[in-house]
Design an enzyme around this catalytic site. Sequence first.
Site, PDB file in Angstrom:
ATOM      1  N   SER A   1       7.958  -3.149  -1.062  1.00 12.14           N
ATOM      2  CA  SER A   1       7.311  -2.532  -2.220  1.00 12.14           C
ATOM      3  C   SER A   1       8.345  -1.685  -2.945  1.00 12.14           C
ATOM      4  CB  SER A   1       6.151  -1.641  -1.745  1.00 12.14           C
ATOM      5  OG  SER A   1       5.685  -0.804  -2.783  1.00 12.14           O
TER       6      SER A   1
ATOM      7  N   TYR B   1       2.462   4.826   4.121  1.00 10.85           N
ATOM      8  CA  TYR B   1       2.614   3.469   3.587  1.00 10.85           C
ATOM      9  C   TYR B   1       4.018   3.267   3.031  1.00 10.85           C
ATOM     10  CZ  TYR B   1       2.380  -0.386   0.275  1.00 10.85           C
ATOM     11  OH  TYR B   1       2.659  -1.531  -0.428  1.00 10.85           O
TER      12      TYR B   1
END
Length: 264
Positions: free
Chosen positions: A143, A156
């Site tokens: 990401s 995360y």
Amino acid sequence: METWAGKTVLITGASVGIGEAFARRFAREKANLMLVARREDKLRRLAAELARQHSITVDVLAKDLSLPEAAGEVFEETERLNLQVDGLINNAGFGIGGRFVETDLKRNLEMLQLNIVTLTELTHRYLPGMLARRQGVVVNVASTAAFQAVPYLGAYAATKAYVLSFSEALHEECRDQGVLVMALCPGATATEFFDTAQVAEGTARDMLRRAQTPEEVVEAAFAGIRRRSSSVVSGLANSLLSQATRFVPRDIAARIAGNIMKAR
């Protein structure tokens, strides 16, 4: 990989979003598929559609990959089916939004298991065969959150920093042996991520305004595979932002990210 026709690609988190887009894209390339996700009904509908449209073989396995034993069970199933996995797309993952101390500990540990441990185990199980054959591709979905700390999405983002670093290291280890390991770093993407992560409604709405589609992310991945890149950031704006973090002190980058993610 010069051609995917007749090869087998294993895709995790394949029932929706980026995983489904990968499945559709590889099916167009005439690759056979092994699709893994929790929702068996969605997997079977997708498998039937792709097999019919593209005359390929599509196997499915309903599995909760946040469970410690799941990766081993996936490997056992591909061995049982006598599948030679030529491509591994470690796409399954989820995030948890909000102040870390206010989030559920059990859910955080499940996220670490899925985003880090399962991804690592699957890579470790399938990479030796690829190296022995001197061909294969592993795409680990990271990401743009991997490039800096992200308050209110902290654990995360940390998992994705692991995925990026791990993938770039393996890329160097494997690049002279015919196998590509690559990290894919999408930014905001129009998937179920924001609902699952329970990101604040205003924040999610703002981010989704500039979100890419899963298909755009997958096309960026295929371009990266063709270039044999160690990592690829999907989208020009995302790429520029990820590079900009190199020139900003880390505490300032975290503060900026926190202001973006703070509930509003």
